[in-house]
Design a protein around this motif. Structure first.
Motif, PDB file in Angstrom:
ATOM      1  N   THR A 107      36.942 -14.215   9.275  1.00 51.36           N
ATOM      2  CA  THR A 107      37.489 -14.096  10.636  1.00 51.36           C
ATOM      3  C   THR A 107      37.324 -15.453  11.334  1.00 51.36           C
ATOM      4  N   ASN A 155      45.273 -12.261   6.825  1.00 50.81           N
ATOM      5  CA  ASN A 155      44.299 -11.364   7.427  1.00 50.81           C
ATOM      6  C   ASN A 155      43.222 -11.025   6.403  1.00 50.81           C
ATOM      7  N   PRO A 176      33.911  -9.577  13.623  1.00 46.13           N
ATOM      8  CA  PRO A 176      35.032  -8.671  13.907  1.00 46.13           C
ATOM      9  C   PRO A 176      35.478  -8.738  15.369  1.00 46.13           C
ATOM     10  N   ASP A 180      40.646  -3.651  21.326  1.00 45.92           N
ATOM     11  CA  ASP A 180      41.627  -2.760  20.699  1.00 45.92           C
ATOM     12  C   ASP A 180      43.033  -3.323  20.862  1.00 45.92           C
ATOM     13  N   SER A 181      44.033  -2.579  20.407  1.00 46.87           N
ATOM     14  CA  SER A 181      45.414  -3.056  20.437  1.00 46.87           C
ATOM     15  C   SER A 181      45.929  -3.278  21.859  1.00 46.87           C
ATOM     16  N   CYS A 192      36.080  -1.963  15.681  1.00 49.76           N
ATOM     17  CA  CYS A 192      36.371  -3.397  15.645  1.00 49.76           C
ATOM     18  C   CYS A 192      37.359  -3.708  14.521  1.00 49.76           C
ATOM     19  N   THR A 193      37.915  -4.927  14.567  1.00 54.89           N
ATOM     20  CA  THR A 193      38.872  -5.376  13.546  1.00 54.89           C
ATOM     21  C   THR A 193      38.366  -6.665  12.898  1.00 54.89           C
ATOM     22  N   PRO A 194      38.153  -6.663  11.565  1.00 48.77           N
ATOM     23  CA  PRO A 194      38.369  -5.564  10.611  1.00 48.77           C
ATOM     24  C   PRO A 194      37.273  -4.502  10.711  1.00 48.77           C
ATOM     25  N   ASN A 195      37.565  -3.344  10.132  1.00 46.17           N
ATOM     26  CA  ASN A 195      36.646  -2.210  10.159  1.00 46.17           C
ATOM     27  C   ASN A 195      35.639  -2.349   9.022  1.00 46.17           C
TER      28      ASN A 195
END
Length: 411
Positions: A107, A155, A176, A180-181, A192-195
């Motif tokens: 990330t 990604n 992460p 959110d979106s 969180c992104t990534p999960n």
């Protein structure tokens, strides 16, 4: 680009809002110039080394505002590098036997953490889904002379799907995204992104060790239920403010769990606690009488976040004011203790006559609330004192459950 760079250097310390309405010279990109000036001004506090390089003529590129806000500070990035390089004055037993060769930052972001950790590896790979950030990172890494590094625009999940089974001497680093979106903040690991909950098995197919940076708002107990094979938790504060949590995870189950509580850019000692080899205290002896001249200790933010305040109190032989107050009393100051220290001058109850006499020579003071039924703003209005000065007031609850105001001076 040359014209833009000259304009940026000439105006790097000017007010950004005024510049935004100023007519730009021909050949100067307004968006790029404002982004670089804003980035430099933020870097002066957050990334002083990078800001200095820029001011001295290096063509450091700064990212958009959101990436500058979200990137690690120079102090916390150096701390991560020190963990990996095992150069801290605290035990890192779980890291001591591995000869790390490859770093994969999944990330990458602005690349601050990567730039400080990468020199400690034979190879380093920066992975980032944002194409603009990749271009900025590649430019800066070359400028900084980072060797054997690779910038990958992908990604996290896409990259992992093509790189399983690289080497057991690999460290993976992740920070992460905690939005959110819709752009709202999230705190649970699975949001969180990534999960990480979904990715854990894949990560350990590639790496021996995984370092995860998470929000200081995260519930540590809940995180330990979610993450596998955590050997170390670093609760990292800078000048008294908790900035981030670092979880060190391993492919094999570790023998123990160690908490590391640090307060960077201070002279405070690092405080650590191993849950297997050292006792954790749920409480310490409560102080029944508070005397002027004794020392009040307020554990630092990292210790409080870790929930180790009573272990701290027992370690330093202190007594607690109240089971829920998180303030401690000792007979004398302690060098480099991981806490603020104050010498108690006087104590008052909250009767109207006592408070009036207690505050008669105080026009301003630094006010702190601990286990007290009021906010700082409400109490400041009630006491009619301004913020600042050399006096420190603690409004708190003591052993007999009564409320008191403690006047102190900083040690």
């Amino acid at each position: 680009m040359r014209l833009s760079l000259d304009f940026i250097r000439l105006h790097k310390d000017k007010d950004l809002r005024s510049l935004a309405f100023q007519k730009m010279p021909e050949g100067v990109s307004r968006m790029w110039a404002l982004q670089q000036i804003e980035g430099y001004q933020l870097a002066k506090k957050k990334l002083p080394q990078w800001a200095h390089l820029f001011a001295e003529g290096k063509d450091i590129h700064f990212p958009p505002h959101i990436s500058m806000e979200q990137c690690s500070s120079e102090a916390t990035a150096k701390y991560k590098a020190a963990i990996i390089n095992r150069e801290l004055p605290i035990a890192n037993c779980q890291l001591s036997t591995i000869n790390y060769q490859l770093l994969i930052d999944l990330t990458g972001g602005y690349g601050i953490d990567f730039s400080y950790m990468a020199p400690h590896f034979d190879r380093s790979i920066y992975v980032e889904r944002n194409e603009e950030l990749c271009a900025i990172a590649k430019h800066n890494f070359e400028l900084l002379g980072l060797r054997n590094t690779e910038v990958v625009n992908a990604n996290c999940e896409e990259y992992l799907s093509h790189h399983v089974g690289i080497t057991p001497q690999t460290v993976i680093f992740l920070d992460p995204a905690r939005r959110d979106s819709a752009g709202g903040k999230v705190y649970r690991i699975e949001d969180c992104t990534p999960n990480l909950v979904v990715l854990q098995d894949t990560l350990f197919d590639i790496a021996h060790t995984v370092m995860v940076k998470l929000s200081p708002m995260l519930d540590i107990t809940q995180a330990l239920r979610t993450l596998r094979n955590v050997s170390d938790i670093h609760i990292v504060s800078v000048k008294g403010e908790c900035k981030e949590l670092l979880f060190i995870m391993h492919r094999e189950e570790p023998a123990s769990l160690t908490y590391h509580c640090v307060n960077l850019e201070t002279e405070e000692e690092y405080f650590q606690h191993n849950t297997t080899s050292e006792p954790q205290y749920d409480n310490v002896q409560v102080c029944r009488h508070i005397e002027p001249g004794t020392i009040l200790f307020e554990p630092n933010a990292s210790i409080l976040k870790a929930g180790l305040q009573d272990t701290f109190g027992a370690h330093y032989g202190l007594h607690k004011l109240h089971p829920n107050s998180n303030l401690y009393i000792g007979d004398a100051p302690i060098d480099h203790v991981p806490a603020r220290q104050f010498r108690i001058v006087a104590i008052s109850d909250f009767s109207k006559s006592s408070i009036k006499n207690f505050l008669k020579d105080i026009k301003q003071a630094n006010l702190t609330i601990r286990n007290f039924p009021s906010t700082v703003i409400q109490l400041r209005q009630r006491l009619k004192i301004k913020e600042g000065g050399n006096d420190y007031l603690f409004a708190t609850t003591i052993a007999d459950d009564s409320h008191v105001l403690i006047r102190c001076v900083k040690e």
